[in-house]
Design an enzyme around this catalytic site. Sequence first.
Site, PDB file in Angstrom:
ATOM      1  N   LYS A 167       0.842  -1.200   0.000  1.00 19.68           N
ATOM      2  CA  LYS A 167       0.000   0.000   0.000  1.00 19.68           C
ATOM      3  C   LYS A 167       0.878   1.251   0.000  1.00 19.68           C
ATOM      4  CE  LYS A 167      -3.958  -1.804   2.617  1.00 19.68           C
ATOM      5  NZ  LYS A 167      -4.952  -1.665   1.526  1.00 19.68           N
ATOM      6  N   ARG A 178     -10.152 -11.491   2.254  1.00 19.05           N
ATOM      7  CA  ARG A 178     -11.042 -12.543   1.745  1.00 19.05           C
ATOM      8  C   ARG A 178     -10.394 -13.923   1.861  1.00 19.05           C
ATOM      9  NH1 ARG A 178     -11.355  -9.655  -3.996  1.00 19.05           N
ATOM     10  NH2 ARG A 178     -10.982  -7.897  -2.607  1.00 19.05           N
TER      11      ARG A 178
HETATM   12  N1  BES Z   1      -8.112  -3.596   4.326  1.00 16.28           N
HETATM   13  C1  BES Z   1      -8.236  -3.261   2.963  1.00 16.28           C
HETATM   14  C2  BES Z   1      -9.519  -2.521   2.643  1.00 16.28           C
HETATM   15  C3  BES Z   1      -9.684  -1.133   3.256  1.00 16.28           C
HETATM   16  C4  BES Z   1      -9.400  -0.030   2.526  1.00 16.28           C
HETATM   17  C5  BES Z   1     -10.189  -0.996   4.530  1.00 16.28           C
HETATM   18  C6  BES Z   1      -9.578   1.232   3.056  1.00 16.28           C
HETATM   19  C7  BES Z   1     -10.360   0.256   5.076  1.00 16.28           C
HETATM   20  C8  BES Z   1     -10.077   1.366   4.340  1.00 16.28           C
HETATM   21  C9  BES Z   1      -8.231  -4.532   2.107  1.00 16.28           C
HETATM   22  O1  BES Z   1      -7.457  -5.570   2.581  1.00 16.28           O
HETATM   23  C10 BES Z   1      -7.670  -4.160   0.772  1.00 16.28           C
HETATM   24  O2  BES Z   1      -6.533  -3.784   0.725  1.00 16.28           O
HETATM   25  N2  BES Z   1      -8.475  -4.287  -0.276  1.00 16.28           N
HETATM   26  C11 BES Z   1      -8.048  -3.962  -1.583  1.00 16.28           C
HETATM   27  C12 BES Z   1      -8.544  -5.024  -2.528  1.00 16.28           C
HETATM   28  C13 BES Z   1      -8.010  -4.934  -3.925  1.00 16.28           C
HETATM   29  C14 BES Z   1      -6.514  -5.195  -3.932  1.00 16.28           C
HETATM   30  C15 BES Z   1      -8.727  -5.898  -4.810  1.00 16.28           C
HETATM   31  C16 BES Z   1      -8.618  -2.611  -1.948  1.00 16.28           C
HETATM   32  O3  BES Z   1      -9.751  -2.318  -1.567  1.00 16.28           O
HETATM   33  O4  BES Z   1      -7.913  -1.818  -2.586  1.00 16.28           O
HETATM   34 MN    MN Z   2      -5.432  -5.444   1.963  1.00 16.97          MN
END
Ligand code: BES
Ligand code: MN
Length: 482
Positions: free
Chosen positions: A262, A336
């Site tokens: 991230k 997931r």
């Molecule tokens: N924990 C994050 C989602 C999230 C984002 C929670 C912002 C709270 C605030 C999750 O694990 C994630 O990183 N999801 C990705 C999925 C994508 C790579 C398909 C996302 O939402 O960007």
């Molecule tokens: Mn994530």
Amino acid sequence: MLHLKILVGNQGDVEVLLVFKGQEELGKSQDLYEYLKDKEIFKGDLGEIYSNISPKEDNVIFLGLGDQEKLSLDSLRKAFYKLGKELKKLKIESAKVTVPEFENLCYRRTNMAIAEGLLQSEYSFDKYLSEKKTKHTVKEFYLEVLEDKKDKVQEGIDEVYNIVEGIFLTRDLVNEPAIVMTPKELANRAKEELEPLGVEVDVFGREKIEELGMEAFLAVSKGSANEPQFIIMRWNGDKNSNKKIALVGKGLTFDSGGYSLKPAEGMATMFGDMAGAAAVIGAMKAIGKSKLEKNVVALVAACENLVSGEAYKPGDIIGSMAGKTIEVLNTDAEGRLTLADALWYAATVEKADKIIDVATLTGACVIALGTVNIGAITNNDDLMKEIKEASELAGEPVWQLPSNEEYKEQIKGTYADLKNTGGRPAGAITAGLFLGEFVNNTPWVHLDIAGKSYSSKENGYLPKGATGIPVKTLYNFVKEAK
Ligand code: BES
Ligand code: MN
Ligand code: ZN
């Protein structure tokens, strides 16, 4: 933990007068009220306050309830939250309000909303501040209630205390930074908080998790030196029934994204990626304290998503407890994967009749619904209806997302059964549908709380930081479950 005592009675140094916007007659302090109204000093907007406090005068506080036609349980919560903050500021030790019967609102619930708003104003997370923010000046708040409703109201107040303790626990767990809140710490806190209430807590370490074949969960945890923990919390409130509800919470105690790293801004609040887990733990606290006559098991697959020489990588093909294989296209779609194994465990080992999962699952859900609604995906419309009702009562709105079969195309794998992302289009939906592949057809609702679990600013009766959503929804759902 909760310092404020909310009591049924009519004592109190300061009288709080409730005022709708544009109201003519107040019954009490009419002269002062008319003066303030004429000069537009006090209009009765929702949460507006005018305090007339001095050593000699009759001490009164006007509390605005906004438009009479718009009054709801949530507006009462908001108004009394503001009042609670104001009482603290004014260093008032005791106060009272006469609770009238409002049209279209149940009297017990009216009192519960008032009590909740007041208690919500007590929260702060200041354990790391050298100078504490909280000064607990208000000691007693009296509700003068209808004589024949006293018992019902008292029952309701007791219940609100239990629920708010659950909410505050959830917030404390989420607000705790990842350096402290490791998977083991989360398991310990669950034990500490729940076992005294008669909730059984079992914790599996790596060895047991491997034995169970939770390969997807293990893959996510590989990059971390902190051992993954599978936390099982059991409340058997109805020994005569073999019905069982499973509450499954996403428990990433930190989500760096892994090798699909991230950016810095996105990572800073990822200590809160266990808010789903915290919510099911908080709900179990409320359920145990209220001794609900239901059988509930809460499950958390807790781990960290980090980078190291051992971490899983984009392109990896991994297994799962369900036996389905998964292509990891993005290591940041980790929630997931952990949930897939926890859900399969809920469905097949626990043999739950209904499964609710709660997860900070996707940024896409925040883009779709913002910070107003929780996003939901289901395989069962009746169960969805139960969740909707529970959430409306709670003031925690839920919006069901569509789940047409066609969306599933996006998560079909090329070299494995499934892939862990379906790309950006409909990202919240495909993430939810991925989870649905692991519930073994058990009636299930998925709640994506990514936009709701943590707030960058104070909002209504919710503080900045962890909100404790959706503890109330889970509690209401379990209580009313058929
Ligand atoms: N924990 C994050 C989602 C999230 C984002 C929670 C912002 C709270 C605030 C999750 O694990 C994630 O990183 N999801 C990705 C999925 C994508 C790579 C398909 C996302 O939402 O960007
Ligand atoms: Mn994530
Ligand atoms: Zn995550």
